[in-house]
Design an enzyme around this catalytic site. Sequence first.
Site, short mmCIF file in Angstrom:
data_model
loop_
_atom_site.label_atom_id
_atom_site.label_comp_id
_atom_site.label_asym_id
_atom_site.label_seq_id
_atom_site.Cartn_x
_atom_site.Cartn_y
_atom_site.Cartn_z
CE LYS A 209 3.02 -5.90 3.69
NZ LYS A 209 2.91 -4.81 4.60
CG ASP B 226 0.63 -4.03 2.27
OD1 ASP B 226 0.58 -4.94 3.01
OD2 ASP B 226 1.17 -2.98 1.89
CD GLU C 20 0.34 -1.57 7.87
OE1 GLU C 20 0.05 -0.74 8.85
OE2 GLU C 20 0.86 -1.13 6.76
CG ASP D 72 -0.35 -0.05 2.37
OD1 ASP D 72 0.78 -0.15 2.80
OD2 ASP D 72 -1.09 -0.21 3.57
CB SER D 73 4.45 1.82 -0.21
OG SER D 73 4.85 0.50 -0.97
CD GLU E 169 7.77 -0.26 7.59
OE1 GLU E 169 6.61 -1.03 7.29
OE2 GLU E 169 7.94 0.86 7.43
O1 KIV Z 1 3.54 -1.03 1.67
C1 KIV Z 1 4.83 -1.51 1.49
O2 KIV Z 1 5.52 -1.24 0.82
C2 KIV Z 1 5.05 -2.23 2.92
C3 KIV Z 1 6.79 -2.57 3.05
C4 KIV Z 1 7.46 -1.47 3.56
C5 KIV Z 1 6.99 -3.60 3.92
O3 KIV Z 1 4.43 -2.88 3.65
#
Ligand code: KIV
Length: 271
Positions: A120, A90, A122, A51-52, A189
């Site tokens: 993924k 994510d 969090e 989600d980056s 992280e």
């Molecule tokens: O969204 C992302 O890029 C991440 C990584 C930093 C692990 O969760």
Amino acid sequence: MSVHKEYKRVTTHALKDMKLRGEKIAMLTAYDYSLAKIVDDGGIDVILVGDSASNVMAGHETTLPITLDEMIYHAASVVRAVKRCLVVVDLPFGTYQGNSKLALSSAIRIMKETGAHAVKMEGGKEIRESVERILTAGIPVMGHLGLTPQSIYKFGTYTVRAKEVEEAENLKMDAQLLSDMGCFSVVLEKIPAKLAQEVAESIDIPVIGIGAGGGVDGQVLVLHDMIGLTHEFKPRFLRQYLNLYEDIKGAVSHYVSDVKEKDFPSTKEQY
Ligand code: KIV
């Protein structure tokens, strides 16, 4: 002696096998077809459609605004490019916290509409029900602990997490819980390297670190940071392998000048 083994396709089982054999796992983010193809051809084990994307693709300040539909668009583009690596996506903010039915329907949409291999999420005990429900449906889950950017307004800053004993103990318990529940891997992280190594040594599933030192089972970086497309973000943990910001800016300036000077196109570049 090299512990590298060739896998025709990287699966969640292959990652566990890598941990057992002591082969480090290499993971990068990608969000589009063209770069995902290069990353897969380059031999990466895991692509994270992170989600980056909210930051590096859409220009938002945080990861919170990106939607499930937008994540699905990015993930489907990545999956179309990939032949070998595992693709993890994510679950974006607001699609799984506090409601396990919503969590499952979000995860199912990702799996059905993108062809990705895992999701993924969090958090630890606070998202336990959502993780359990998704796992029960047969969808592999990667956890994410430590600095969890979807909670940035709770933390207040992006500084190193779990430096104090209480937070470190909670993180260890959460990592154990995720492992016991059946998650196939966990990202840690921005936490102290010693703590990350302790976690990696105490649980059976692969631990992938970002800003968590070398004592874990693998590493992940945001692709745009490691190839220097983003040029203002330079945390200590980032190793930048290229400076594409400067290279692309130089190429654009060169093109502009060629067009202005009537150097482009030449007679050879026309019909
Ligand atoms: O969204 C992302 O890029 C991440 C990584 C930093 C692990 O969760």
